[in-house]
Design a protein around this motif. Structure first.
Motif, PDB file in Angstrom:
ATOM      1  N   SER A  92       0.808  -1.222   0.000  1.00  0.00           N
ATOM      2  CA  SER A  92       0.000   0.000   0.000  1.00  0.00           C
ATOM      3  C   SER A  92       0.840   1.271   0.000  1.00  0.00           C
ATOM      4  O   SER A  92       0.355   2.329  -0.372  1.00  0.00           O
ATOM      5  CB  SER A  92      -0.939  -0.001   1.208  1.00  0.00           C
ATOM      6  N   ASN A  93       2.117   1.181   0.397  1.00  0.00           N
ATOM      7  CA  ASN A  93       2.959   2.372   0.464  1.00  0.00           C
ATOM      8  C   ASN A  93       4.053   2.379  -0.608  1.00  0.00           C
ATOM      9  O   ASN A  93       5.064   3.048  -0.453  1.00  0.00           O
ATOM     10  CB  ASN A  93       3.565   2.535   1.862  1.00  0.00           C
ATOM     11  N   SER A  94       3.835   1.642  -1.681  1.00  0.00           N
ATOM     12  CA  SER A  94       4.797   1.602  -2.786  1.00  0.00           C
ATOM     13  C   SER A  94       4.060   1.706  -4.114  1.00  0.00           C
ATOM     14  O   SER A  94       2.938   1.230  -4.241  1.00  0.00           O
ATOM     15  CB  SER A  94       5.598   0.297  -2.768  1.00  0.00           C
ATOM     16  N   THR A  95       4.724   2.304  -5.094  1.00  0.00           N
ATOM     17  CA  THR A  95       4.155   2.406  -6.436  1.00  0.00           C
ATOM     18  C   THR A  95       5.261   2.756  -7.411  1.00  0.00           C
ATOM     19  O   THR A  95       6.382   3.073  -7.010  1.00  0.00           O
ATOM     20  CB  THR A  95       3.020   3.457  -6.504  1.00  0.00           C
ATOM     21  N   ILE A  96       4.939   2.700  -8.674  1.00  0.00           N
ATOM     22  CA  ILE A  96       5.809   3.215  -9.720  1.00  0.00           C
ATOM     23  C   ILE A  96       4.956   4.142 -10.565  1.00  0.00           C
ATOM     24  O   ILE A  96       3.903   3.742 -11.076  1.00  0.00           O
ATOM     25  CB  ILE A  96       6.414   2.097 -10.593  1.00  0.00           C
ATOM     26  N   ILE A  97       5.393   5.371 -10.681  1.00  0.00           N
ATOM     27  CA  ILE A  97       4.714   6.361 -11.506  1.00  0.00           C
ATOM     28  C   ILE A  97       5.503   6.447 -12.808  1.00  0.00           C
ATOM     29  O   ILE A  97       6.732   6.509 -12.790  1.00  0.00           O
ATOM     30  CB  ILE A  97       4.647   7.709 -10.784  1.00  0.00           C
ATOM     31  N   VAL A  98       4.795   6.413 -13.917  1.00  0.00           N
ATOM     32  CA  VAL A  98       5.462   6.466 -15.211  1.00  0.00           C
ATOM     33  C   VAL A  98       4.957   7.645 -16.023  1.00  0.00           C
ATOM     34  O   VAL A  98       3.856   8.154 -15.806  1.00  0.00           O
ATOM     35  CB  VAL A  98       5.273   5.155 -16.017  1.00  0.00           C
ATOM     36  N   SER A  99       5.803   8.060 -16.947  1.00  0.00           N
ATOM     37  CA  SER A  99       5.434   9.079 -17.923  1.00  0.00           C
ATOM     38  C   SER A  99       5.367   8.378 -19.265  1.00  0.00           C
ATOM     39  O   SER A  99       6.284   7.656 -19.648  1.00  0.00           O
ATOM     40  CB  SER A  99       6.480  10.186 -17.946  1.00  0.00           C
ATOM     41  N   GLU A 100       4.289   8.611 -19.957  1.00  0.00           N
ATOM     42  CA  GLU A 100       4.053   7.940 -21.226  1.00  0.00           C
ATOM     43  C   GLU A 100       3.817   8.989 -22.301  1.00  0.00           C
ATOM     44  O   GLU A 100       3.081   9.941 -22.096  1.00  0.00           O
ATOM     45  CB  GLU A 100       2.816   7.050 -21.062  1.00  0.00           C
ATOM     46  N   GLU A 101       4.483   8.801 -23.426  1.00  0.00           N
ATOM     47  CA  GLU A 101       4.258   9.699 -24.562  1.00  0.00           C
ATOM     48  C   GLU A 101       4.085   8.844 -25.804  1.00  0.00           C
ATOM     49  O   GLU A 101       4.947   8.015 -26.111  1.00  0.00           O
ATOM     50  CB  GLU A 101       5.429  10.665 -24.720  1.00  0.00           C
ATOM     51  N   GLU A 102       2.972   9.026 -26.474  1.00  0.00           N
ATOM     52  CA  GLU A 102       2.656   8.250 -27.674  1.00  0.00           C
ATOM     53  C   GLU A 102       2.826   6.748 -27.423  1.00  0.00           C
ATOM     54  O   GLU A 102       3.513   6.057 -28.176  1.00  0.00           O
ATOM     55  CB  GLU A 102       3.514   8.727 -28.848  1.00  0.00           C
ATOM     56  N   VAL A 116       8.600   6.895 -21.019  1.00  0.00           N
ATOM     57  CA  VAL A 116       9.795   7.732 -21.170  1.00  0.00           C
ATOM     58  C   VAL A 116      10.417   8.112 -19.831  1.00  0.00           C
ATOM     59  O   VAL A 116      11.472   8.736 -19.793  1.00  0.00           O
ATOM     60  CB  VAL A 116       9.512   8.999 -22.015  1.00  0.00           C
ATOM     61  N   GLY A 117       9.768   7.739 -18.723  1.00  0.00           N
ATOM     62  CA  GLY A 117      10.327   8.047 -17.415  1.00  0.00           C
ATOM     63  C   GLY A 117       9.579   7.320 -16.318  1.00  0.00           C
ATOM     64  O   GLY A 117       8.488   6.793 -16.533  1.00  0.00           O
ATOM     65  N   TYR A 118      10.220   7.282 -15.144  1.00  0.00           N
ATOM     66  CA  TYR A 118       9.582   6.636 -13.999  1.00  0.00           C
ATOM     67  C   TYR A 118      10.049   7.278 -12.697  1.00  0.00           C
ATOM     68  O   TYR A 118      11.135   7.848 -12.620  1.00  0.00           O
ATOM     69  CB  TYR A 118       9.883   5.128 -13.957  1.00  0.00           C
ATOM     70  N   VAL A 119       9.209   7.170 -11.692  1.00  0.00           N
ATOM     71  CA  VAL A 119       9.566   7.435 -10.301  1.00  0.00           C
ATOM     72  C   VAL A 119       9.093   6.218  -9.523  1.00  0.00           C
ATOM     73  O   VAL A 119       7.896   5.941  -9.457  1.00  0.00           O
ATOM     74  CB  VAL A 119       8.920   8.717  -9.738  1.00  0.00           C
ATOM     75  N   MET A 120      10.051   5.479  -8.988  1.00  0.00           N
ATOM     76  CA  MET A 120       9.748   4.316  -8.169  1.00  0.00           C
ATOM     77  C   MET A 120       9.659   4.801  -6.718  1.00  0.00           C
ATOM     78  O   MET A 120      10.569   5.488  -6.250  1.00  0.00           O
ATOM     79  CB  MET A 120      10.876   3.288  -8.317  1.00  0.00           C
ATOM     80  N   VAL A 121       8.585   4.487  -6.040  1.00  0.00           N
ATOM     81  CA  VAL A 121       8.396   4.844  -4.635  1.00  0.00           C
ATOM     82  C   VAL A 121       8.342   3.528  -3.865  1.00  0.00           C
ATOM     83  O   VAL A 121       7.405   2.753  -4.036  1.00  0.00           O
ATOM     84  CB  VAL A 121       7.100   5.651  -4.410  1.00  0.00           C
ATOM     85  N   LEU A 122       9.369   3.294  -3.042  1.00  0.00           N
ATOM     86  CA  LEU A 122       9.490   2.018  -2.339  1.00  0.00           C
ATOM     87  C   LEU A 122       9.341   2.248  -0.847  1.00  0.00           C
ATOM     88  O   LEU A 122      10.258   2.721  -0.176  1.00  0.00           O
ATOM     89  CB  LEU A 122      10.846   1.380  -2.666  1.00  0.00           C
ATOM     90  N   GLY A 123       8.167   1.916  -0.336  1.00  0.00           N
ATOM     91  CA  GLY A 123       7.844   2.166   1.058  1.00  0.00           C
ATOM     92  C   GLY A 123       8.486   1.179   2.006  1.00  0.00           C
ATOM     93  O   GLY A 123       8.799   0.042   1.637  1.00  0.00           O
ATOM     94  N   GLY A 124       8.672   1.633   3.244  1.00  0.00           N
ATOM     95  CA  GLY A 124       9.215   0.777   4.295  1.00  0.00           C
ATOM     96  C   GLY A 124       8.293  -0.394   4.575  1.00  0.00           C
ATOM     97  O   GLY A 124       7.085  -0.320   4.359  1.00  0.00           O
ATOM     98  N   THR A 125       8.866  -1.470   5.100  1.00  0.00           N
ATOM     99  CA  THR A 125       8.088  -2.696   5.282  1.00  0.00           C
ATOM    100  C   THR A 125       7.884  -3.076   6.745  1.00  0.00           C
ATOM    101  O   THR A 125       7.341  -4.138   7.035  1.00  0.00           O
ATOM    102  CB  THR A 125       8.777  -3.870   4.548  1.00  0.00           C
ATOM    103  N   THR A 126       8.326  -2.217   7.667  1.00  0.00           N
ATOM    104  CA  THR A 126       8.118  -2.499   9.087  1.00  0.00           C
ATOM    105  C   THR A 126       7.262  -1.398   9.703  1.00  0.00           C
ATOM    106  O   THR A 126       7.116  -0.316   9.132  1.00  0.00           O
ATOM    107  CB  THR A 126       9.456  -2.572   9.852  1.00  0.00           C
ATOM    108  N   THR A 127       6.722  -1.670  10.866  1.00  0.00           N
ATOM    109  CA  THR A 127       5.896  -0.680  11.552  1.00  0.00           C
ATOM    110  C   THR A 127       6.643   0.640  11.723  1.00  0.00           C
ATOM    111  O   THR A 127       6.080   1.709  11.539  1.00  0.00           O
ATOM    112  CB  THR A 127       5.455  -1.228  12.923  1.00  0.00           C
ATOM    113  N   ARG A 128       7.921   0.552  12.039  1.00  0.00           N
ATOM    114  CA  ARG A 128       8.694   1.761  12.318  1.00  0.00           C
ATOM    115  C   ARG A 128       9.067   2.566  11.087  1.00  0.00           C
ATOM    116  O   ARG A 128       9.393   3.743  11.206  1.00  0.00           O
ATOM    117  CB  ARG A 128       9.960   1.403  13.096  1.00  0.00           C
ATOM    118  N   ASN A 129       9.046   1.962   9.905  1.00  0.00           N
ATOM    119  CA  ASN A 129       9.445   2.748   8.735  1.00  0.00           C
ATOM    120  C   ASN A 129       8.432   2.760   7.591  1.00  0.00           C
ATOM    121  O   ASN A 129       8.734   3.244   6.510  1.00  0.00           O
ATOM    122  CB  ASN A 129      10.831   2.314   8.223  1.00  0.00           C
TER     123      ASN A 129
END
Length: 165
Positions: A52-62, A66-79
């Protein structure tokens, strides 16, 4: 340009995108070093989308990524409130606002899912990336001296963070 979250069916294009961006010499992998397959990237996308706290955002053209932002969330209660990000844009689309638009979507999405801290590392001499991250509110947290070897030369990395409120 379309900014959106990645889908499983993007695995093949995403694999090619990663390999293409590695050739910039500004990423962790040397050009040609990344050994991955479409199946491996499909599995990684699936795993990320299940967090739930991770995703990959992409940019698409035609219909081409053409680009990405990977968001990698912590996997423990503390992070789990914290996420690491990795940003990449193909060379011919750099300097056109692609990364900024994807990062702004990452900020919006992160707030929505309860991520309040984003962190990243970057090669110190990547001045364009540094200017963008500073413009978007990232602060330098520290510097790792000689943490990478690029073309046989030691390179420093900067650690940056942004708190979302």
């Amino acid at each position: 340009m379309n900014i959106r979250h990645i889908r499983l069916e993007d695995a093949e294009q995403f694999t090619h995108l990663l390999v293409s961006i590695d050739s910039s010499n500004m990423m962790l992998f040397d050009p040609g070093e990344r050994k991955t397959s479409i199946e491996q990237e499909e599995q990684r996308i699936e795993k990320i989308l299940l967090q739930s706290n991770s995703t990959i955002i992409v940019s698409e053209e035609e219909d081409r990524l053409v680009g990405y932002v990977m968001v990698l969330g912590g996997t423990t209660t503390r992070n789990q409130h914290s996420a690491r990000i990795v940003t990449g844009v193909v060379e011919e689309h750099r300097g056109k606002g692609v990364a900024e638009k994807m990062l702004k979507e990452a900020f919006r999405w992160a707030k929505e899912v309860g991520v309040t801290r984003l962190g990243l590392t970057m090669i110190k001499h990547n001045e364009k990336a540094y200017k963008l991250y500073k413009k978007l509110g990232f602060e330098v947290e520290g510097e790792r001296v000689h943490s990478l070897m690029v073309n046989g030369k030691p390179i420093n990395e900067l650690y940056l963070y942004k708190l979302l409120s």
